[in-house]
Design a protein around this motif. Structure first.
Motif, PDB file in Angstrom:
ATOM      1  N   TYR A   1      -4.443 113.158  74.136  1.00  0.00           N
ATOM      2  CA  TYR A   1      -3.232 113.744  73.377  1.00  0.00           C
ATOM      3  C   TYR A   1      -3.769 114.895  72.695  1.00  0.00           C
ATOM      4  CZ  TYR A   1      -5.416 111.533  69.173  1.00  0.00           C
ATOM      5  OH  TYR A   1      -6.400 111.264  68.398  1.00  0.00           O
TER       6      TYR A   1
ATOM      7  N   LEU B   1       0.249 114.380  76.505  1.00  0.00           N
ATOM      8  CA  LEU B   1      -0.226 113.377  76.507  1.00  0.00           C
ATOM      9  C   LEU B   1      -0.369 112.836  77.790  1.00  0.00           C
ATOM     10  CD1 LEU B   1       0.739 110.424  74.273  1.00  0.00           C
ATOM     11  CD2 LEU B   1       0.843 109.844  76.698  1.00  0.00           C
TER      12      LEU B   1
ATOM     13  N   PHE C   1       0.402 115.816  68.165  1.00  0.00           N
ATOM     14  CA  PHE C   1       0.915 114.538  67.553  1.00  0.00           C
ATOM     15  C   PHE C   1       0.345 114.195  66.099  1.00  0.00           C
ATOM     16  CE2 PHE C   1       1.383 114.300  71.885  1.00  0.00           C
ATOM     17  CZ  PHE C   1       2.312 113.347  72.217  1.00  0.00           C
ATOM     18  N   THR C   2      -0.709 114.940  65.601  1.00  0.00           N
ATOM     19  CA  THR C   2      -1.171 114.761  64.366  1.00  0.00           C
ATOM     20  C   THR C   2      -0.633 115.889  63.232  1.00  0.00           C
ATOM     21  OG1 THR C   2      -3.164 115.917  64.902  1.00  0.00           O
ATOM     22  CG2 THR C   2      -3.097 113.476  65.102  1.00  0.00           C
TER      23      THR C   2
ATOM     24  N   ALA D   1       6.415 110.759  67.606  1.00  0.00           N
ATOM     25  CA  ALA D   1       6.297 112.106  67.203  1.00  0.00           C
ATOM     26  C   ALA D   1       7.339 112.883  67.129  1.00  0.00           C
ATOM     27  CB  ALA D   1       5.217 112.596  68.168  1.00  0.00           C
TER      28      ALA D   1
ATOM     29  N   LEU E   1      -2.285 106.932  64.636  1.00  0.00           N
ATOM     30  CA  LEU E   1      -2.060 106.596  65.736  1.00  0.00           C
ATOM     31  C   LEU E   1      -2.381 105.275  66.434  1.00  0.00           C
ATOM     32  CD1 LEU E   1      -2.173 110.414  67.622  1.00  0.00           C
ATOM     33  CD2 LEU E   1      -0.264 109.330  66.301  1.00  0.00           C
TER      34      LEU E   1
ATOM     35  N   LEU F   1       3.602 119.410  72.462  1.00  0.00           N
ATOM     36  CA  LEU F   1       3.128 117.889  72.342  1.00  0.00           C
ATOM     37  C   LEU F   1       2.726 117.525  74.120  1.00  0.00           C
ATOM     38  CD1 LEU F   1       6.076 116.324  70.750  1.00  0.00           C
ATOM     39  CD2 LEU F   1       3.630 116.776  69.820  1.00  0.00           C
TER      40      LEU F   1
ATOM     41  N   LEU G   1       4.323 106.668  71.778  1.00  0.00           N
ATOM     42  CA  LEU G   1       3.685 107.722  70.789  1.00  0.00           C
ATOM     43  C   LEU G   1       4.491 108.825  70.798  1.00  0.00           C
ATOM     44  CD1 LEU G   1      -0.159 107.432  71.811  1.00  0.00           C
ATOM     45  CD2 LEU G   1       0.775 106.866  69.578  1.00  0.00           C
ATOM     46  N   PHE G   2       5.086 109.210  71.939  1.00  0.00           N
ATOM     47  CA  PHE G   2       6.135 110.533  72.183  1.00  0.00           C
ATOM     48  C   PHE G   2       7.300 110.214  71.365  1.00  0.00           C
ATOM     49  CE2 PHE G   2       8.527 113.979  74.253  1.00  0.00           C
ATOM     50  CZ  PHE G   2       7.198 114.624  74.410  1.00  0.00           C
TER      51      PHE G   2
END
Length: 680
Positions: free
Chosen positions: A613, A673, A617-618, A659, A632, A671, A655-656
């Motif tokens: 990723y 991934l 995301f962070t 976010a 995560l 983004l 995860l998507f």
């Protein structure tokens, strides 16, 4: 009390204690009596100053006061409050002037006594003034004053000279007399006596005026606006009030007080008109600069024209240049059609089509021919009086047409304002088309930077997710790729180039091409990453972070070798949910001389997953609101969904979605991934 008046205090619904207080306080100066149910005003109190005290339990004090006002013109009211039953006291303010209305709590006898004394004093002063006024008028009349104009003898010289018009009207609505100002306002001559007062006004207001005079015979009427035409044909706005008046000889008539407020009304109208036009411009500007789709923005603009200008219908078309056709995009107003109602109109057809062809406005306050609309029956049936059509042109390019109908003529200022509105809408359409072209260009540049499809590998589920930041007008700096190698292995890579736009696109292309070329020669990370690093330095390009992974799907478990260059740590999730970070990494590429990057070896057992990723995301909303990779990992570990052949797809969605939901409108980064799972 001055004069021969004997004031009366009438008690309605008052308890014994309250009556005792009032008799003690007022017995020496007024006749205090109870008002029996159903009785209006005692005959001896009809023409004298009267104070009404209404108890808290009277259910409808406003109705009682209204009934009393028909019998006496000299009424003041005190309402005792504090218990249930006086819920309509707010209506009293419409019946009694503020100086003749007071409220006193039931538990305040001293306050009641003070209010009663104050009201009687006020009534006494007002009665004294009226008595002196009547006496002065009688003296003036007894002195043989010569009447120079009808009304002077009735009103007296003082009222005859005042700057507010006064007209005396009999019970049949005929003019009896008038003062000098009324003669100026209404153009009255000496032969106007006996003429019907309502006939001085146009037919459409005579009914309201007769009702106004009829009410005034019972209760003084509030100021009301009436319009008429003067002798010169100019419109007049008159503010008039009326009330019944008793003459010294005992006869009665209705006194109409009138004031010509045409000038001030016109000033207010112009101010309101300018304000409305300014607000309309603001509404359209807000609509056309909003982030909504173009059709919604045009609909808001058309509705603003209808709401602010009071027109009957407004429509906006945009030009389809390839078809040379106008396409209806927005329609506001209660009518379902305009120019026959088609949603597409050829340029050059009557109405809006002709406006587009000629590229000039068509404006009229007399809609009488087919240039403005095909359906003349509709125009006559709906009473349309005005038409305004404007070509929407920006930088010489025709964008469409705005057209509207109105049931009333439009002033020149409205036509001018609409021309500005048309310009705003044309600019908005032009900008929207420019943005569409930019988006198409961005997509065309972005498309080669991402693989069109991901490969299907036996026993593995590989998925990717990508979302560019903002409105996608900038080319993102995130990229990913999955490609085969000559030795049977597969390369997985995901990276993030510094910056956005064409520069980032060029660097992304350089990195992807160098990765693929170097990996075809020798897939070992010790060869591939230094090759990318040298290419960035050679081109003096921005730096890049990167994860490069080699996988061999020929064995079970699947063998993996992972290398990270300054990139967020990949996530390795085992089948049971336990997730750890592959934290070993080397420096980012294209920035430092050192290029050593440790390689981590691991395997994917059935049900295991590897997730690569980018830092969106962070740090999607900036470093001050950042999350850690451990967050995560904890999210993946807590997931309890099924471990099936779509495991990678499910984890990527997890995860998507997390976010996108977390950053929402604050998202400031791309983004990207890539997830790979071994089938269970």
């Amino acid at each position: 009390m001055p004069g021969s008046a004997s004031p009366h205090v009438l008690l309605a619904g008052v308890d014994d204690a309250t009556e005792a207080v009032l008799r003690t306080e007022l017995g020496g100066r007024a006749a205090v009596r109870r008002l029996p149910s159903g009785e209006a005003v005692p005959p001896d109190a009809a023409d004298e100053p009267t104070l009404l005290v209404v108890g808290a339990d009277v259910p409808a004090p406003a109705g009682l006061v209204s009934a009393l006002q028909t019998r006496t013109r000299h009424l003041a009211v005190i309402v005792v409050t504090g218990r249930a039953g006086a819920d309509d006291t707010s209506a009293l303010s419409l019946l009694a002037p503020a100086e003749r209305l007071a409220y006193v709590r039931a538990d305040d006898p001293d306050g009641l006594a003070r209010a009663a004394r104050s009201m009687l004093d006020r009534l006494a002063l007002q009665h004294a003034y009226r008595t002196a006024q009547a006496a002065a008028q009688r003296r003036l009349l007894a002195g043989g004053e010569v009447a120079r104009q009808p009304g002077e003898q009735l009103f007296g010289p003082l009222y005859h000279q005042v700057l507010i018009g006064a007209v005396a009207v009999d019970a049949a609505g005929r003019v009896i007399a008038w003062n000098r100002k009324a003669a100026d306002i209404l153009s009255l001559r000496n032969d106007a006596a006996g003429r019907s007062f309502p006939l001085l006004f146009p037919p459409h207001v005579r009914g309201d005026l007769r009702e106004h005079l009829a009410r005034a015979a019972l209760v003084p009427s509030p100021p009301t606006l009436f319009e008429r035409l003067g002798d010169d044909g100019a419109a007049q706005t008159l503010r008039m009030s009326a009330q019944a008046v008793t003459n010294p000889d005992g006869t009665t008539h209705t006194l109409v007080i009138l004031e010509d407020i045409t000038s001030s009304t016109e000033t207010r109208r112009q101010l309101a008109e300018r304000t409305s036009h300014a607000l309309l411009s603001g509404d359209v500007a807000a609509a056309m600069t909003a982030g909504d789709p173009l059709r919604q923005r045009l609909q808001r603009s058309a509705q603003a024209v209808v709401d602010r200008l009071g027109v009957a219908v407004a429509r906006i078309w945009t030009l389809d240049a390839q078809e040379n056709t106008l396409v209806l995009q927005a329609a506001a107003g209660p009518h379902g059609h305009l120019d026959g109602g088609p949603s597409r109109i050829r340029v050059g057809d009557p109405g809006v089509g002709l406006i587009a062809a000629e590229r000039k406005p068509h404006l009229t306050n007399a809609v009488t021919d087919d240039r403005y609309a095909d359906d003349q029956d509709w125009i006559r049936r709906e009473g349309m009086a005005a038409f305004a059509g404007y070509p929407l042109i920006n930088d010489g390019e025709l964008m469409g047409v705005m057209a509207l109908f109105s049931r009333r003529p439009l002033p020149e200022t409205a036509f001018e304002s609409l021309a500005g509105i048309a310009g705003q809408i044309a600019v908005g359409i032009s900008q929207d088309r420019l943005l569409d072209r930019l988006r198409a260009t961005t997509e065309a540049l972005q498309r080669p930077l991402l693989p069109p499809d991901l490969p299907t590998l036996p026993g593995l589920d590989i998925v990717a997710r990508y979302r560019a930041q903002g409105d996608s007008l900038d080319i993102g700096g995130d990229f990913y790729d999955v490609f085969p190698l000559p030795d049977g292995q597969w390369a997985l890579t995901l990276g993030d180039v510094c910056g956005k736009g064409p520069t980032a696109a060029a660097v992304t292309g350089l990195v992807r091409h160098t990765l693929w070329t170097a990996a075809q020669q020798d897939p070992d990370p010790a060869h591939v990453l230094p090759s990318v690093h040298r290419a960035l330095l050679r081109e003096n390009s921005p730096f890049c972070t990167l994860v490069y992974a080699l996988l061999d799907p020929s064995d079970t478990p699947v063998r993996l070798r992972v290398t990270s260059a300054g990139h967020p740590a990949p996530l390795l999730r085992r089948r049971g949910g336990r997730t750890r970070l592959l934290e070993e990494h080397g420096p980012l590429l294209g920035a430092f001389r050192a290029t050593g990057h440790p390689v981590q070896s691991t395997v994917l057992h059935p049900g295991d997953s590897l997730i690569l990723y980018t830092d969106g995301f962070t740090e999607g909303s900036g470093a001050h609101l950042s999350r850690e990779p451990e967050d995560l990992a904890a999210l993946l570990a807590s997931w309890t969904g099924p471990s099936d052949d779509r495991l990678a797809d499910r984890l990527a969605d997890l995860l998507f979605t997390d976010a996108v939901t977390r950053w929402a409108g604050r998202l400031r980064d791309d983004l990207a991934l890539v997830a790979i799972s071994a089938h269970p």
